[in-house]
Design a protein around this motif. Sequence first.
Motif, PDB file in Angstrom:
ATOM      1  N   MET A   1       0.842  -1.195   0.000  1.00 36.78           N
ATOM      2  CA  MET A   1       0.000   0.000   0.000  1.00 36.78           C
ATOM      3  C   MET A   1       0.877   1.244   0.000  1.00 36.78           C
ATOM      4  N   LEU A   2       0.480   2.228  -0.806  1.00 36.70           N
ATOM      5  CA  LEU A   2       1.150   3.522  -0.804  1.00 36.70           C
ATOM      6  C   LEU A   2       0.651   4.303   0.410  1.00 36.70           C
ATOM      7  N   ARG A   3       1.565   4.542   1.354  1.00 34.10           N
ATOM      8  CA  ARG A   3       1.156   5.197   2.596  1.00 34.10           C
ATOM      9  C   ARG A   3       1.247   6.719   2.498  1.00 34.10           C
ATOM     10  N   SER A   4       2.295   7.206   1.863  1.00 33.71           N
ATOM     11  CA  SER A   4       2.440   8.666   1.799  1.00 33.71           C
ATOM     12  C   SER A   4       3.258   9.061   0.589  1.00 33.71           C
ATOM     13  N   LEU A   5       3.064  10.320   0.190  1.00 36.88           N
ATOM     14  CA  LEU A   5       3.792  10.905  -0.935  1.00 36.88           C
ATOM     15  C   LEU A   5       4.208  12.307  -0.537  1.00 36.88           C
ATOM     16  N   ASP A   6       5.509  12.558  -0.558  1.00 46.24           N
ATOM     17  CA  ASP A   6       6.060  13.865  -0.176  1.00 46.24           C
ATOM     18  C   ASP A   6       6.732  14.460  -1.411  1.00 46.24           C
ATOM     19  N   LEU A  18       1.160  14.097   1.358  1.00 44.75           N
ATOM     20  CA  LEU A  18      -0.120  13.407   1.260  1.00 44.75           C
ATOM     21  C   LEU A  18      -0.040  12.069   1.971  1.00 44.75           C
ATOM     22  N   SER A  19      -1.103  11.725   2.691  1.00 43.90           N
ATOM     23  CA  SER A  19      -1.206  10.419   3.323  1.00 43.90           C
ATOM     24  C   SER A  19      -2.405   9.703   2.731  1.00 43.90           C
ATOM     25  N   PHE A  20      -2.172   8.522   2.166  1.00 44.49           N
ATOM     26  CA  PHE A  20      -3.246   7.766   1.531  1.00 44.49           C
ATOM     27  C   PHE A  20      -3.705   6.640   2.450  1.00 44.49           C
ATOM     28  N   GLY A  21      -4.950   6.231   2.258  1.00 46.78           N
ATOM     29  CA  GLY A  21      -5.507   5.162   3.069  1.00 46.78           C
ATOM     30  C   GLY A  21      -5.816   3.948   2.224  1.00 46.78           C
ATOM     31  N   PRO A  22      -6.254   2.891   2.833  1.00 40.41           N
ATOM     32  CA  PRO A  22      -6.637   1.702   2.070  1.00 40.41           C
ATOM     33  C   PRO A  22      -7.928   1.963   1.298  1.00 40.41           C
ATOM     34  N   GLY A  23      -8.279   1.052   0.415  1.00 38.69           N
ATOM     35  CA  GLY A  23      -9.516   1.194  -0.332  1.00 38.69           C
ATOM     36  C   GLY A  23      -9.387   2.155  -1.488  1.00 38.69           C
ATOM     37  N   LEU A  24     -10.484   2.886  -1.753  1.00 39.74           N
ATOM     38  CA  LEU A  24     -10.564   3.771  -2.905  1.00 39.74           C
ATOM     39  C   LEU A  24     -10.198   5.201  -2.515  1.00 39.74           C
ATOM     40  N   ASN A  25      -9.108   5.708  -3.103  1.00 40.91           N
ATOM     41  CA  ASN A  25      -8.664   7.085  -2.901  1.00 40.91           C
ATOM     42  C   ASN A  25      -8.959   7.860  -4.180  1.00 40.91           C
ATOM     43  N   ALA A  66       8.248   8.541  -1.661  1.00 36.73           N
ATOM     44  CA  ALA A  66       7.052   7.709  -1.553  1.00 36.73           C
ATOM     45  C   ALA A  66       7.322   6.618  -0.532  1.00 36.73           C
ATOM     46  N   VAL A  67       6.385   6.411   0.377  1.00 39.99           N
ATOM     47  CA  VAL A  67       6.529   5.388   1.415  1.00 39.99           C
ATOM     48  C   VAL A  67       5.463   4.316   1.185  1.00 39.99           C
ATOM     49  N   PHE A  68       5.917   3.053   1.097  1.00 42.98           N
ATOM     50  CA  PHE A  68       5.014   1.926   0.892  1.00 42.98           C
ATOM     51  C   PHE A  68       5.092   0.991   2.095  1.00 42.98           C
ATOM     52  N   ASP A  69       3.960   0.401   2.435  1.00 37.89           N
ATOM     53  CA  ASP A  69       3.937  -0.689   3.410  1.00 37.89           C
ATOM     54  C   ASP A  69       3.966  -2.005   2.648  1.00 37.89           C
ATOM     55  N   LEU A  70       4.928  -2.882   2.985  1.00 36.95           N
ATOM     56  CA  LEU A  70       5.069  -4.157   2.285  1.00 36.95           C
ATOM     57  C   LEU A  70       4.819  -5.317   3.234  1.00 36.95           C
ATOM     58  N   PRO A  71       3.874  -6.187   2.914  1.00 34.47           N
ATOM     59  CA  PRO A  71       3.754  -7.430   3.693  1.00 34.47           C
ATOM     60  C   PRO A  71       4.939  -8.339   3.417  1.00 34.47           C
ATOM     61  N   GLU A  72       5.116  -9.368   4.220  1.00 38.10           N
ATOM     62  CA  GLU A  72       6.297 -10.222   4.107  1.00 38.10           C
ATOM     63  C   GLU A  72       6.373 -10.938   2.768  1.00 38.10           C
ATOM     64  N   ASP A  73       5.234 -11.296   2.184  1.00 34.82           N
ATOM     65  CA  ASP A  73       5.240 -12.076   0.945  1.00 34.82           C
ATOM     66  C   ASP A  73       5.101 -11.206  -0.296  1.00 34.82           C
ATOM     67  N   GLY A  90       8.925  -3.885   7.183  1.00 34.99           N
ATOM     68  CA  GLY A  90       8.032  -3.797   6.033  1.00 34.99           C
ATOM     69  C   GLY A  90       7.819  -2.405   5.488  1.00 34.99           C
ATOM     70  N   GLU A  91       8.674  -1.444   5.835  1.00 32.50           N
ATOM     71  CA  GLU A  91       8.522  -0.073   5.335  1.00 32.50           C
ATOM     72  C   GLU A  91       9.528   0.159   4.209  1.00 32.50           C
ATOM     73  N   LEU A  92       9.011   0.493   3.037  1.00 29.02           N
ATOM     74  CA  LEU A  92       9.844   0.767   1.867  1.00 29.02           C
ATOM     75  C   LEU A  92       9.768   2.248   1.546  1.00 29.02           C
ATOM     76  N   ILE A  93      10.930   2.904   1.554  1.00 33.14           N
ATOM     77  CA  ILE A  93      10.980   4.346   1.292  1.00 33.14           C
ATOM     78  C   ILE A  93      11.740   4.575  -0.008  1.00 33.14           C
ATOM     79  N   LEU A  94      11.040   5.102  -0.990  1.00 31.53           N
ATOM     80  CA  LEU A  94      11.658   5.452  -2.263  1.00 31.53           C
ATOM     81  C   LEU A  94      11.831   6.966  -2.311  1.00 31.53           C
ATOM     82  N   ARG A  95      13.025   7.395  -2.674  1.00 29.11           N
ATOM     83  CA  ARG A  95      13.285   8.843  -2.784  1.00 29.11           C
ATOM     84  C   ARG A  95      14.092   9.081  -4.046  1.00 29.11           C
ATOM     85  N   ARG A  96      13.706  10.134  -4.767  1.00 28.68           N
ATOM     86  CA  ARG A  96      14.440  10.464  -5.985  1.00 28.68           C
ATOM     87  C   ARG A  96      14.577  11.974  -6.090  1.00 28.68           C
TER      88      ARG A  96
END
Length: 548
Positions: A1-6, A18-25, A66-73, A90-96
Amino acid sequence: MLRSLDIRNMLLIDRLELSFGPGLNVLTGETGAGKSILLDCLGFVLGWRGRADLVRQGAAQGEVTAVFDLPEDHPAHSVLSDAGIEIDEGELILRRVNGGDGRKTGYVNDRRVSGEVLRQLSEALVELHGQHDDRGLLNPRGHRLLLDAFAGLDLEPARRAWAERRAALRDLDEAEARLAAARSEEDFLRHAVKELDDLAPVAGEEAELDTRRRAMQAAERIRGDVARALQMLGGEGAEGAMLDANRWLEGAADRAEGRLDEPISALSRALIELGEAHRGVEDALREMQFDPAALEAAEERLFALRALARKHDVLADDLAGLADELRQRLGRIDAGESMIADLRQRADEAARRYEDAAALLSKSRKTAAGQLDKAVSAELAPLKMERAVFETIVSAAEPGPDGQDAVAFTVATNPGAPAGPLDKIASGGELSRFLLALKVSLARGNDALVLIFDEIDRGVGGATADAVGRRLKVLADTAQVLVVTHSPQVAALGNSHFRVAKTVADGMTTSGVSALDHPQRVDEIARMLSGDRITDAAVAAARSLLEG
């Protein structure tokens, strides 16, 4: 899940979190407000190739995180592992970062990475759909993968059979090449082996022959001198003279009153020594006796060994081993046909196993294609496209590890009309609905991807827009969905709602995004219904849409 976008200093955005939630954004806003900028920024941090002029005017550099939450699988872990990157909790932080000079630098959890690693991660993290999407459902190269996922096919048997088939064919080709190369020198090998067998060289033989030859040559040169010396030492030479002298002295000794006793004693000793010398020279002369034919034979064999060694560029002591090696090469030629027959049989059996596995895949794909066509048709009816025809074409293709099928999604917008590729036949609005119907039909509870829909509801309204929104909602039950929309029916179904707006201050244009609460959502949806002048009827309609 995309958790946030800075976003900082990118295009029209000064600073945005921006902080995104589950479901439909859902993201809404007036045309030109900057909704596409958000997707440009997200694509930038994911390594997508896009526009170059991203840095905000006047800024030294732009940056997106961009910060993503990653489950183990999550599949992204495989990409991270290949890149040697470990993540915590399980926190993936992408920065460019985009420098003012155009240079782009990417980071994953503060570790510098290439744009290619970011793009590989993006394929495991995000799926973008829109009217001009060539990376998702509109890409024909991915249609077979989508159908296989829909059917839940296990490709491993075909892949193993393909690998075995390739290995068998490779072994056969190599054996045939070796046999062909060996046959090109068969005449030489047979001649060389016969020549070596006729000579029958033995290791150490050269040194032994050389020693014997030297000895015989030396004996030939000195034997005459030794024979003459032996003659001079014998009875007709020194020995006879000394015996005569000794006999004469002994005859005179009685009258010499002892004066000859010592000379006679010395002469006796000398005779003893002379006898030993005679026997030694006689023995040496006997040992020097040889047959000249033996010398000739030894020389001929020694020269033959050395000539053959030079011919094959080996030492004479290695000739015996060379003969064994050449015989083995001849043996491989003689056994080559039998071995190749065995390899050919193995290749044929591997090919049959692959063909069986590929045929099973083809059968399963054709069955799944019919099921997918029915599922898409069922989704098209509520989208006011009940007369359209969707068909999954499974055709023959070049064999490969995943079988020998090509898969293409085709559509005909009206019965009797020619079918063709999605993006060639359908209009903008029709294409959006086809893509949505297909995506809903393909969904199998896979929450690994963040699904992004860029104005997929363009060109539709009313009940059709409501149907689009409800199908997006269905997708959002199993995956995080981000949708850029102009449709109030779609916006009303969002779990989270963001409004994109453009402002001008001090001659500088800036785009901003704000998360809306319920009253703000009413106002935004009312604006979408009625335009700039929000009427009471529009507000009432907005409330009605939000209440479902």
